[in-house]
Design a protein around this motif. Structure first.
Motif, PDB file in Angstrom:
ATOM      1  N   SER A   1      45.736  52.246 -55.918  1.00 19.48           N
ATOM      2  CA  SER A   1      45.186  51.278 -56.111  1.00 19.48           C
ATOM      3  C   SER A   1      43.925  51.726 -54.999  1.00 19.48           C
ATOM      4  CB  SER A   1      45.775  50.458 -55.718  1.00 19.48           C
ATOM      5  OG  SER A   1      47.336  50.673 -56.504  1.00 19.48           O
ATOM      6  N   ALA A   2      42.608  51.187 -55.414  1.00 19.88           N
ATOM      7  CA  ALA A   2      41.559  50.674 -54.241  1.00 19.88           C
ATOM      8  C   ALA A   2      41.515  49.403 -53.470  1.00 19.88           C
ATOM      9  CB  ALA A   2      40.656  51.912 -54.888  1.00 19.88           C
ATOM     10  N   TYR A   3      40.806  49.476 -52.396  1.00 24.17           N
ATOM     11  CA  TYR A   3      40.416  47.816 -52.286  1.00 24.17           C
ATOM     12  C   TYR A   3      39.582  47.586 -51.774  1.00 24.17           C
ATOM     13  CZ  TYR A   3      45.654  46.484 -53.432  1.00 24.17           C
ATOM     14  OH  TYR A   3      46.572  46.443 -53.860  1.00 24.17           O
ATOM     15  N   VAL A   4      38.271  47.241 -52.415  1.00 23.85           N
ATOM     16  CA  VAL A   4      37.157  47.326 -51.494  1.00 23.85           C
ATOM     17  C   VAL A   4      36.531  46.222 -50.864  1.00 23.85           C
ATOM     18  CG1 VAL A   4      34.340  48.284 -52.211  1.00 23.85           C
ATOM     19  CG2 VAL A   4      36.321  49.388 -52.753  1.00 23.85           C
ATOM     20  N   THR A   5      36.187  46.295 -49.933  1.00 24.55           N
ATOM     21  CA  THR A   5      34.992  45.319 -48.829  1.00 24.55           C
ATOM     22  C   THR A   5      33.661  45.279 -49.311  1.00 24.55           C
ATOM     23  OG1 THR A   5      35.712  43.555 -46.981  1.00 24.55           O
ATOM     24  CG2 THR A   5      35.265  45.077 -46.804  1.00 24.55           C
ATOM     25  N   PRO A   6      33.146  44.160 -49.580  1.00 26.20           N
ATOM     26  CA  PRO A   6      31.467  44.230 -48.525  1.00 26.20           C
ATOM     27  C   PRO A   6      31.070  44.962 -47.860  1.00 26.20           C
ATOM     28  CG  PRO A   6      32.137  41.947 -49.888  1.00 26.20           C
ATOM     29  CD  PRO A   6      33.259  42.343 -49.222  1.00 26.20           C
ATOM     30  N   SER A   7      30.646  45.766 -47.429  1.00 31.66           N
ATOM     31  CA  SER A   7      29.942  46.082 -45.666  1.00 31.66           C
ATOM     32  C   SER A   7      29.343  45.033 -45.055  1.00 31.66           C
ATOM     33  CB  SER A   7      29.035  47.165 -45.683  1.00 31.66           C
ATOM     34  OG  SER A   7      29.793  48.087 -46.709  1.00 31.66           O
TER      35      SER A   7
END
Length: 324
Positions: free
Chosen positions: A91-97
């Protein structure tokens, strides 16, 4: 009664109770007819401050539901799928920089999602590493996981910097999630004589047993030692062996092939092995920044990290020239 007997708290007078019909009418005029608060006050025969309180009550009681849509959410979701495909993540969880925001604060909401996905129950084991990002995550709002057992992945009772004091990080995290902390009363690298005692200590053995049956791990991913402004005391950027290090997890450095790096005293390190991390079902790695791109990529491909929590800028660098 001579004085106002309205209950008060630290935020001032308790909120006045309004009828649901009045709250609805104020909300309808404001949100559906674009009336100003002054216009609403005239139409329902009250004051503008009361209208403001009516609108607040509408939000608090669910008469009005406010949705804030992040315009970058779609881009982040696309990056997640590409990271999974490219790096072989579970899984991957990406948040806006967000420039100027501490990584732990930035990533904490997505760490919440990653922990929730692990579906930990009472009696399950979550092991916790050190590092600035994990340290800050432990100070944020986290999901309740009553009865989950937490313990450090590495000793750290003599560390001078709070981000490497693993017992305190574990204790803070356990408090946030309503879990049960198990302490590791040992330095990361004891002297030879102390090491011989500690490996026989029942409490240290208990932690070793928890490592062996861990269900999940929350791991900080360290940048190459020579690029770091802060290191755990057991790692020296000046050691010859560290020149090949691309990063570390749990004070265990590794090279660009993902192989553990031996250094003076590493045989005495009180820490889970990198191979031990591979056996854990949910290893959640957290990290952001250009200086961590190689260390993240190698950690994932070596199997030390199965779930990644990062930001959009780091995700794009991880994928740059590296798509499948």
């Amino acid at each position: 009664m001579g004085r106002d007997s309205t209950p008060r708290n630290e935020h001032g007078p308790a909120r006045q109770r309004f009828s649901s019909r009045l709250v609805y009418e104020a909300a309808r005029l404001y949100y559906l007819e674009d009336a100003t608060q002054a216009e609403i006050a005239r139409r329902i025969g009250t004051s503008r401050p009361t209208v403001s309180r009516l609108l607040a009550a509408a939000r608090e009681t669910g008469i009005v539901e406010v949705r804030v849509r992040d315009p970058e959410h779609g881009a982040a979701a696309d990056l997640e799928g590409r990271l999974i495909a490219s790096l072989g993540l579970t899984s991957a969880y990406v948040t806006p920089s967000a420039r100027g925001v501490e990584p732990g604060v930035l990533l904490a909401p997505r760490v919440v999602e990653a922990l929730a996905a692990a579906q930990l129950r009472a009696g399950d084991v979550l092991i916790v590493s050190s590092g600035a990002t994990v340290y800050t995550v432990a100070q944020q709002s986290l999901p309740a996981m009553p009865g989950v057992v937490l313990c450090p992945t590495v000793g750290g009772v003599e560390e001078p910097e709070p981000q490497y004091q693993t017992n305190e990080i574990t204790r803070a995290l356990a408090f946030k999630v309503q879990g049960n902390p198990v302490m590791l009363y040992a330095p990361a690298m004891p002297t030879p004589s102390l090491h011989r005692v500690l490996v026989k200590d029942p409490q240290v053995q208990r932690v070793h047993n928890l490592w062996d049956r861990a269900d999940a791990a929350l791991l900080g991913i360290g940048a190459p030692p020579h690029r770091r402004w802060s290191l755990p005391s057991v790692i020296s950027a000046h050691e010859e062996a560290m020149q090949a290090a691309v990063g570390d997890i749990c004070a265990r450095p590794y090279d660009r092939d993902g192989q553990p790096i031996d250094f003076p005293g590493s045989e005495r390190l009180i820490a889970i092995t990198l191979d031990g991390l591979r056996r854990i079902p949910h290893t959640i790695g957290v990290g952001v920044g250009a200086d961590k791109v190689e260390s993240i990529r190698v950690a994932v491909r070596a199997g030390y990290v199965k779930v990644l929590v990062t930001d959009t800028a780091t995700a794009e660098l991880l994928l740059s020239g590296d798509e499948v």
